[in-house]
Design a protein around this motif. Structure first.
Motif, PDB file in Angstrom:
ATOM      1  N   MET A 147      26.025 -11.435  39.241  1.00  0.00           N
ATOM      2  CA  MET A 147      27.328 -11.808  38.688  1.00  0.00           C
ATOM      3  C   MET A 147      28.071 -10.511  38.363  1.00  0.00           C
ATOM      4  O   MET A 147      28.158 -10.073  37.209  1.00  0.00           O
ATOM      5  N   GLU A 148      28.615  -9.883  39.413  1.00  0.00           N
ATOM      6  CA  GLU A 148      29.184  -8.542  39.257  1.00  0.00           C
ATOM      7  C   GLU A 148      30.319  -8.472  38.248  1.00  0.00           C
ATOM      8  O   GLU A 148      30.535  -7.423  37.628  1.00  0.00           O
ATOM      9  N   TYR A 149      31.053  -9.560  38.075  1.00  0.00           N
ATOM     10  CA  TYR A 149      32.244  -9.477  37.224  1.00  0.00           C
ATOM     11  C   TYR A 149      31.896  -9.099  35.787  1.00  0.00           C
ATOM     12  O   TYR A 149      32.716  -8.504  35.085  1.00  0.00           O
ATOM     13  N   ARG A 153      42.696 -15.762  35.172  1.00  0.00           N
ATOM     14  CA  ARG A 153      43.573 -15.946  36.325  1.00  0.00           C
ATOM     15  C   ARG A 153      43.157 -14.968  37.422  1.00  0.00           C
ATOM     16  O   ARG A 153      43.073 -13.762  37.169  1.00  0.00           O
ATOM     17  N   GLU A 154      42.871 -15.496  38.593  1.00  0.00           N
ATOM     18  CA  GLU A 154      42.609 -14.641  39.749  1.00  0.00           C
ATOM     19  C   GLU A 154      43.632 -14.965  40.832  1.00  0.00           C
ATOM     20  O   GLU A 154      43.650 -16.073  41.375  1.00  0.00           O
ATOM     21  N   HIS A 155      44.481 -14.000  41.132  1.00  0.00           N
ATOM     22  CA  HIS A 155      45.449 -14.083  42.214  1.00  0.00           C
ATOM     23  C   HIS A 155      45.066 -13.016  43.228  1.00  0.00           C
ATOM     24  O   HIS A 155      45.187 -11.820  42.947  1.00  0.00           O
ATOM     25  N   ARG A 156      44.633 -13.425  44.402  1.00  0.00           N
ATOM     26  CA  ARG A 156      43.964 -12.507  45.317  1.00  0.00           C
ATOM     27  C   ARG A 156      44.246 -12.858  46.772  1.00  0.00           C
ATOM     28  O   ARG A 156      45.062 -13.725  47.081  1.00  0.00           O
ATOM     29  N   PHE A 191      33.377 -16.769  37.361  1.00  0.00           N
ATOM     30  CA  PHE A 191      34.239 -17.024  36.213  1.00  0.00           C
ATOM     31  C   PHE A 191      33.631 -18.046  35.263  1.00  0.00           C
ATOM     32  O   PHE A 191      33.802 -17.948  34.043  1.00  0.00           O
ATOM     33  N   PHE A 192      32.921 -19.025  35.800  1.00  0.00           N
ATOM     34  CA  PHE A 192      32.231 -19.966  34.930  1.00  0.00           C
ATOM     35  C   PHE A 192      31.115 -19.258  34.157  1.00  0.00           C
ATOM     36  O   PHE A 192      30.841 -19.584  33.000  1.00  0.00           O
ATOM     37  N   ASP A 193      30.481 -18.281  34.799  1.00  0.00           N
ATOM     38  CA  ASP A 193      29.498 -17.460  34.096  1.00  0.00           C
ATOM     39  C   ASP A 193      30.158 -16.706  32.947  1.00  0.00           C
ATOM     40  O   ASP A 193      29.619 -16.660  31.829  1.00  0.00           O
ATOM     41  N   LEU A 194      31.338 -16.136  33.183  1.00  0.00           N
ATOM     42  CA  LEU A 194      32.041 -15.420  32.117  1.00  0.00           C
ATOM     43  C   LEU A 194      32.435 -16.352  30.981  1.00  0.00           C
ATOM     44  O   LEU A 194      32.375 -15.970  29.805  1.00  0.00           O
TER      45      LEU A 194
END
Length: 366
Positions: A124-126, A152-155, A183-186
């Motif tokens: 989970m690199e983030y 928010r991720e805009h990519r 993101f769910f991990d975060l």
């Protein structure tokens, strides 16, 4: 200090990022790879020319000097490959997300969680992107206890992968699993609570609709909203758009509590930043107390060597540092099989909610 020998399973784009980052570690080397695609295998061997290319996972596991494995194969292969490793030679493993892709496979994952005798770290690199790591470290103090978390991720759209496996939900688990389990991990990590209800809306609006593979049009989604209620009473929201690569920042995370707000701004991969615009943006942390008012903006630059080694803001290197310490006997994985399982469970619930138009309850599991 003994050199730790790695075996790599899968050497596509992300596998090669792992190769570049392992090369930056002291006392570590890639001894062998398994990659069935000739072009990807050659690209990997150009990075680690001393490594052996093995014809199968079984042959890789037969090498006596291996100390650890890194699994970077397509999503739908992870679980069966973990089961194979468990049966033949259960070495420490760093396995890329997502841990699994189908609700029907949950029991198999739980069996591995209960029986695998060596450390397994889910990638989970983030968590390890420097601005997000700073938010994680300061969130409690800055907010007085997070009650609302927004990611928010805009990519950019999904990149091309070997065999185009990532164009179809049956291989990825769906965009809200493949892309968003990070993101769910975060959410679980920041809120220190478990989800109880997931509500989502998403679909395929722009990307890949004019593509065809063997007469089949891709079905991966390119945008979504997800709202998650947690047992603590806190709430989290994800906003994903994969046709917004013109954004200055790729990820924007905000956490708010009774005493203030903290935000992390993370740029996308530097190689995608237009050269005519000058230097890429620098990651930022913004702390905004309610009293006294006055946002504090802090730049969090990342080592250029780490930026050059991959697309994840230096996080792959920091993750590997910690995994290497575990392989050397220094404690347990920071991102456990249980964490990887929970993140996918949330992603699958979000896929279901968006598909059915109904909220999905997540009861605690025994």
């Amino acid at each position: 200090m003994k050199t730790i020998n790695y075996g790599i399973i899968g050497c596509g784009m992300m596998g090669q990022e792992h190769l570049r980052n392992i090369a930056l570690l002291d006392g570590a080397r890639v001894a062998a790879i398994y990659e069935p695609d000739d072009a990807m295998a050659q690209a990997a061997l150009d990075l680690v020319p001393a490594a052996q290319r093995m014809p199968s996972i079984e042959a890789l596991l037969d090498l006596p000097d291996l100390d650890a494995l890194v699994m970077v194969s397509p999503n739908h292969l992870h679980l069966a490959q973990l089961e194979l490793i468990a049966a033949l030679r259960p070495l420490p493993v760093l396995v890329e997300k997502p841990l699994y892709t189908n609700t029907e496979d949950a029991a198999r994952v739980r069996h591995i969680m209960e029986t695998y005798p060596a450390p397994v770290w889910v990638a989970m690199e983030y968590r390890y992107m420097p601005p997000i790591a700073a938010l994680l470290d300061q969130a409690q103090a800055a907010t007085g206890g997070v009650q609302m978390l927004t990611i928010r991720e805009h990519r950019f759209p999904f990149l091309e992968k070997v065999g185009d496996w990532n164009r179809f939900n049956r291989n990825t688990g769906g965009t809200l699993v493949e892309k968003c389990c990070h993101f769910f991990d975060l959410m679980r990590l920041v809120l220190k609570s478990e989800p109880v209800r997931v509500m989502a809306s998403g679909g395929q609006a722009v990307n890949h609709k004019d593509e065809s593979y063997g007469g089949e049009v891709p079905d991966v989604w390119d945008h979504a909203y997800v709202i998650v209620d947690f047992a603590s009473g806190a709430r989290a929201m994800l906003e994903l758009c994969m046709f917004a690569e013109g954004s200055r920042y790729q990820e924007e995370i905000s956490a708010v509590g009774p005493t203030g707000k903290i935000e992390a701004l993370v740029p996308g991969p530097g190689r995608f930043w237009p050269v005519q615009l000058g230097s890429p943006p620098v990651p930022q942390l913004i702390v905004s107390p309610r009293m006294p008012k006055g946002p504090q903006r802090i730049e969090i630059p990342v080592d250029p060597t780490l930026l050059a080694a991959g697309d994840h803001n230096g996080s792959t290197f920091y993750q590997h540092q910690r995994f290497l310490a575990v392989v050397r006997g220094g404690g347990s994985p920071e991102v456990s099989l249980s964490d990887g399982y929970a993140a996918v469970r949330m992603g699958l619930a979000a896929q279901e909610s968006a598909s059915t138009g109904q909220a999905v309850s997540l009861a605690p599991e025994a």
